[in-house]
Design a protein around this motif. Structure first.
Motif, PDB file in Angstrom:
ATOM      1  N   TYR A  69     -92.394 -27.112  78.695  1.00  0.00           N
ATOM      2  CA  TYR A  69     -93.449 -28.089  78.425  1.00  0.00           C
ATOM      3  C   TYR A  69     -94.240 -28.377  79.705  1.00  0.00           C
ATOM      4  N   GLY A  70     -93.552 -28.424  80.833  1.00  0.00           N
ATOM      5  CA  GLY A  70     -94.244 -28.611  82.109  1.00  0.00           C
ATOM      6  C   GLY A  70     -95.200 -27.473  82.406  1.00  0.00           C
ATOM      7  N   LEU A  71     -94.749 -26.268  82.161  1.00  0.00           N
ATOM      8  CA  LEU A  71     -95.607 -25.101  82.403  1.00  0.00           C
ATOM      9  C   LEU A  71     -96.850 -25.151  81.524  1.00  0.00           C
ATOM     10  N   LEU A  72     -96.667 -25.614  80.282  1.00  0.00           N
ATOM     11  CA  LEU A  72     -97.822 -25.758  79.386  1.00  0.00           C
ATOM     12  C   LEU A  72     -98.818 -26.760  79.970  1.00  0.00           C
ATOM     13  N   ASN A  73     -98.298 -27.848  80.504  1.00  0.00           N
ATOM     14  CA  ASN A  73     -99.187 -28.855  81.101  1.00  0.00           C
ATOM     15  C   ASN A  73     -99.895 -28.332  82.342  1.00  0.00           C
ATOM     16  N   GLU A  74     -99.177 -27.528  83.140  1.00  0.00           N
ATOM     17  CA  GLU A  74     -99.843 -26.974  84.322  1.00  0.00           C
ATOM     18  C   GLU A  74    -101.013 -26.085  83.906  1.00  0.00           C
ATOM     19  N   GLU A  75    -100.752 -25.236  82.944  1.00  0.00           N
ATOM     20  CA  GLU A  75    -101.809 -24.301  82.552  1.00  0.00           C
ATOM     21  C   GLU A  75    -102.990 -25.015  81.910  1.00  0.00           C
ATOM     22  N   LEU A  76    -102.705 -25.937  80.986  1.00  0.00           N
ATOM     23  CA  LEU A  76    -103.816 -26.682  80.366  1.00  0.00           C
ATOM     24  C   LEU A  76    -104.545 -27.512  81.412  1.00  0.00           C
ATOM     25  N   GLY A  77    -103.794 -28.079  82.339  1.00  0.00           N
ATOM     26  CA  GLY A  77    -104.404 -28.872  83.409  1.00  0.00           C
ATOM     27  C   GLY A  77    -105.282 -28.025  84.309  1.00  0.00           C
ATOM     28  N   ARG A  78    -104.898 -26.778  84.493  1.00  0.00           N
ATOM     29  CA  ARG A  78    -105.701 -25.851  85.283  1.00  0.00           C
ATOM     30  C   ARG A  78    -107.061 -25.627  84.621  1.00  0.00           C
ATOM     31  N   GLY A  79    -107.065 -25.714  83.299  1.00  0.00           N
ATOM     32  CA  GLY A  79    -108.318 -25.479  82.582  1.00  0.00           C
ATOM     33  C   GLY A  79    -109.144 -26.730  82.382  1.00  0.00           C
ATOM     34  N   CYS A  80    -108.517 -27.770  81.844  1.00  0.00           N
ATOM     35  CA  CYS A  80    -109.298 -28.968  81.485  1.00  0.00           C
ATOM     36  C   CYS A  80    -108.360 -30.155  81.294  1.00  0.00           C
ATOM     37  N   ALA A 234     -92.467 -43.058  75.984  1.00  0.00           N
ATOM     38  CA  ALA A 234     -93.780 -42.412  75.940  1.00  0.00           C
ATOM     39  C   ALA A 234     -94.352 -42.244  77.343  1.00  0.00           C
ATOM     40  N   LEU A 235     -94.283 -43.304  78.134  1.00  0.00           N
ATOM     41  CA  LEU A 235     -94.875 -43.245  79.479  1.00  0.00           C
ATOM     42  C   LEU A 235     -94.165 -42.225  80.374  1.00  0.00           C
ATOM     43  N   ASN A 236     -92.866 -42.113  80.206  1.00  0.00           N
ATOM     44  CA  ASN A 236     -92.108 -41.146  81.007  1.00  0.00           C
ATOM     45  C   ASN A 236     -92.596 -39.718  80.724  1.00  0.00           C
ATOM     46  N   LEU A 237     -92.771 -39.414  79.450  1.00  0.00           N
ATOM     47  CA  LEU A 237     -93.277 -38.076  79.125  1.00  0.00           C
ATOM     48  C   LEU A 237     -94.718 -37.926  79.613  1.00  0.00           C
ATOM     49  N   GLY A 238     -95.497 -39.010  79.493  1.00  0.00           N
ATOM     50  CA  GLY A 238     -96.873 -38.964  79.963  1.00  0.00           C
ATOM     51  C   GLY A 238     -96.961 -38.692  81.457  1.00  0.00           C
ATOM     52  N   ARG A 239     -96.111 -39.364  82.219  1.00  0.00           N
ATOM     53  CA  ARG A 239     -96.124 -39.157  83.674  1.00  0.00           C
ATOM     54  C   ARG A 239     -95.706 -37.735  84.031  1.00  0.00           C
ATOM     55  N   TYR A 240     -94.731 -37.239  83.317  1.00  0.00           N
ATOM     56  CA  TYR A 240     -94.293 -35.857  83.554  1.00  0.00           C
ATOM     57  C   TYR A 240     -95.434 -34.880  83.249  1.00  0.00           C
ATOM     58  N   SER A 241     -96.121 -35.123  82.150  1.00  0.00           N
ATOM     59  CA  SER A 241     -97.251 -34.270  81.764  1.00  0.00           C
ATOM     60  C   SER A 241     -98.343 -34.320  82.831  1.00  0.00           C
ATOM     61  N   ILE A 242     -98.642 -35.523  83.288  1.00  0.00           N
ATOM     62  CA  ILE A 242     -99.704 -35.686  84.290  1.00  0.00           C
ATOM     63  C   ILE A 242     -99.316 -35.003  85.592  1.00  0.00           C
ATOM     64  N   ALA A 243     -98.057 -35.153  85.997  1.00  0.00           N
ATOM     65  CA  ALA A 243     -97.618 -34.524  87.249  1.00  0.00           C
ATOM     66  C   ALA A 243     -97.869 -33.014  87.204  1.00  0.00           C
ATOM     67  N   TRP A 244     -97.459 -32.395  86.124  1.00  0.00           N
ATOM     68  CA  TRP A 244     -97.693 -30.955  85.989  1.00  0.00           C
ATOM     69  C   TRP A 244     -99.190 -30.649  85.851  1.00  0.00           C
ATOM     70  N   GLY A 245     -99.896 -31.494  85.139  1.00  0.00           N
ATOM     71  CA  GLY A 245    -101.334 -31.283  84.988  1.00  0.00           C
ATOM     72  C   GLY A 245    -102.048 -31.333  86.324  1.00  0.00           C
ATOM     73  N   CYS A 246    -101.565 -32.190  87.218  1.00  0.00           N
ATOM     74  CA  CYS A 246    -102.153 -32.268  88.563  1.00  0.00           C
ATOM     75  C   CYS A 246    -101.867 -31.000  89.361  1.00  0.00           C
TER      76      CYS A 246
END
Lengths: 380, 77
Positions: A69-80, A234-246
């Motif tokens: 799931y982190g890898l998915l966030n990194e890749e999507l974050g790389r795009g938009c 919810a916030l914990n998953l959100g923060r994890y998503s954002i970290a990878w997105g960054c």
């Protein structure tokens, strides 16, 4: 710590990268300009299982482990960042319902969120209360044995313009609680917000609850458990998503810079050979690698159910959001006037990165919590 | 049971310093802990005792004291 990816994770990562390269990056500047995500990108994410990424297959999810799931966030974050944020929001609400929702709520909503039939949103922030979430003023009054009356006003709600289902936080007899409110409920209105600095295709809205009646069965968790554990899940998953997105934002900016400095000449030499440019590229590279390692560690701890995962996720989010902003800032500097154009992604990444230092807990709130963590972990 | 109490006691001692937490000390009533601790407590109980805390377990009385937590764990194993 072993951070080698499995063959399946590498395969998934390649698939995410291909999707982002083909479907997201070519359109991301347009999403930003139009401040809207079109239905087709949402449908494409749904068809790949991204909207229910963390849900088990029995609820229509893809059952991803946290690293994947982190890898998915990194890749999507790389795009938009807006596309990544859409995906994140569906998984935040879905995971929260999976963990703390009633069986009826799970059966009714999880499959629809995973398929994209229902768009979900998280409604905590109010005009006067952001970081100080314990003092929100929305209330849930008991109308009768079967219904709550929701009164209040939410603001800056991601996907608030288009969402069908809202996880709304308020107080029942002074105790923080969470309820599900459906679009179209009597007394509920969604008012679009425009002109935000970054993550512009988040389709933010203000939400007004004017004596809005919702069934008592819509309570998520129990009265008094709205912030812990419901909201925190919810916030914990959100923060994890954002970290990878960054990490994704940082990688996108570094990639752009390496390409730019390798082809553009000034003073008779390629930019890459100028030492002040090399200094910026070096700092970008080192910080990006450090941020990615923090994300790997946090993901592995979350996967293992480690009690400190929630804190390591905060560490990762704090570091990577600052990192992304600094990298994007240098990326614009390296690109000069070109990087200031709305046609170039680095200016979008810079604006988006700033938002990452604010949402799902500001950097300052993170610093307070991380200091508490340090006092505990490193005390004699 | 005593083993469970010791494990919980050890966990709590990292968060609540300079105060003895007895088996019947109300850890939420005295303002000894914050919201992130509460989430970490749930994660600890789930992993350490291989249980799942569910919607119906969300009652403060299940987590208020070491004795209450041991009782909750006992009801699930």
């Amino acid at each position: 710590m072993d951070i080698k990816l499995s063959e399946q994770q590498k395969t998934d990562q390649a698939s995410f990268r291909e999707f982002v390269g083909n479907e997201v990056i070519p359109n991301a500047n347009r999403y930003d300009r139009e401040a809207r995500l079109p239905d087709d990108i949402i449908a494409k994410m749904a068809s790949r299982g991204y909207l229910g990424a963390v849900l088990p297959e029995e609820y229509g999810g893809r059952g991803m482990d946290f690293l994947t799931y982190g890898l998915l966030n990194e890749e999507l974050g790389r795009g938009c960042a807006s596309v990544r944020g859409f995906m994140m929001m569906q998984n935040m609400v879905a995971l929260t319902l999976l963990k703390w929702g009633s069986q009826e709520q799970k059966e009714r909503w999880l499959g629809k969120i995973a398929s994209g039939e229902t768009i979900a949103a998280f409604a905590l922030t109010e005009p006067e209360f952001g970081s100080d979430a314990m003092h929100i003023e929305t209330t849930f009054e008991e109308a009768d044995d079967s219904a709550f009356i929701v009164k209040g006003h939410k603001k800056w709600i991601t996907l608030g313009q288009i969402a069908d289902l809202f996880l709304v936080f308020g107080k029942r007899r002074g105790k923080l609680s969470a309820v599900l409110v459906e679009k179209g409920s009597p007394g509920f209105t969604q008012t679009p917000m425009e002109g935000v600095l970054g993550v512009r295709a988040s389709m933010l809205a203000e939400l007004h609850f004017d004596n809005c009646s919702v069934p008592q069965d819509n309570i998520v968790g129990k009265v008094g458990f709205g912030f812990v554990p419901v909201g925190i899940t919810a916030l914990n998953l959100g923060r994890y998503s954002i970290a990878w997105g960054c990490v994704g934002i940082g990688q996108a900016c570094l990639d752009a810079c390496v390409n730019h400095v390798s082809t553009r000449k000034q003073f008779g030499d390629l930019l890459k050979n100028h030492q002040l440019i090399q200094a910026m590229i070096a700092d970008m590279t080192v910080n990006l690698k450090a941020g990615r390692l923090l994300c790997y560690q946090a993901g592995q701890m979350q996967e293992e159910g480690d009690q400190n995962a929630i804190m390591e996720i905060m560490v990762a989010k704090y570091f990577t959001s600052k990192m992304a902003f600094n990298i994007a800032n240098d990326a614009v500097q390296i690109h000069g006037a070109i990087g200031c154009s709305s046609d170039h992604p680095v200016q979008r990444h810079l604006r988006d990165a700033k938002i990452m230092e604010i949402i799902e807990g500001t950097s300052q709130i993170h610093q307070i919590k991380i200091a508490d963590y340090a006092y505990r972990e490193y005390a004699d | 049971m005593n083993n469970s109490k010791e494990k919980i006691q050890t966990f709590l001692s990292r968060y609540i310093r300079n105060q003895e937490v007895k088996d019947d000390t109300d850890i939420f009533g005295g303002g000894l802990v914050n919201s992130l601790f509460a989430m970490q407590l749930i994660t600890f109980l789930e992993k350490e005792f291989s249980i799942t805390i569910e919607n119906e377990d969300l009652k403060l009385d299940n987590f208020r004291t070491i004795n209450a937590m041991v009782k909750l764990i006992g009801s699930k194993v």
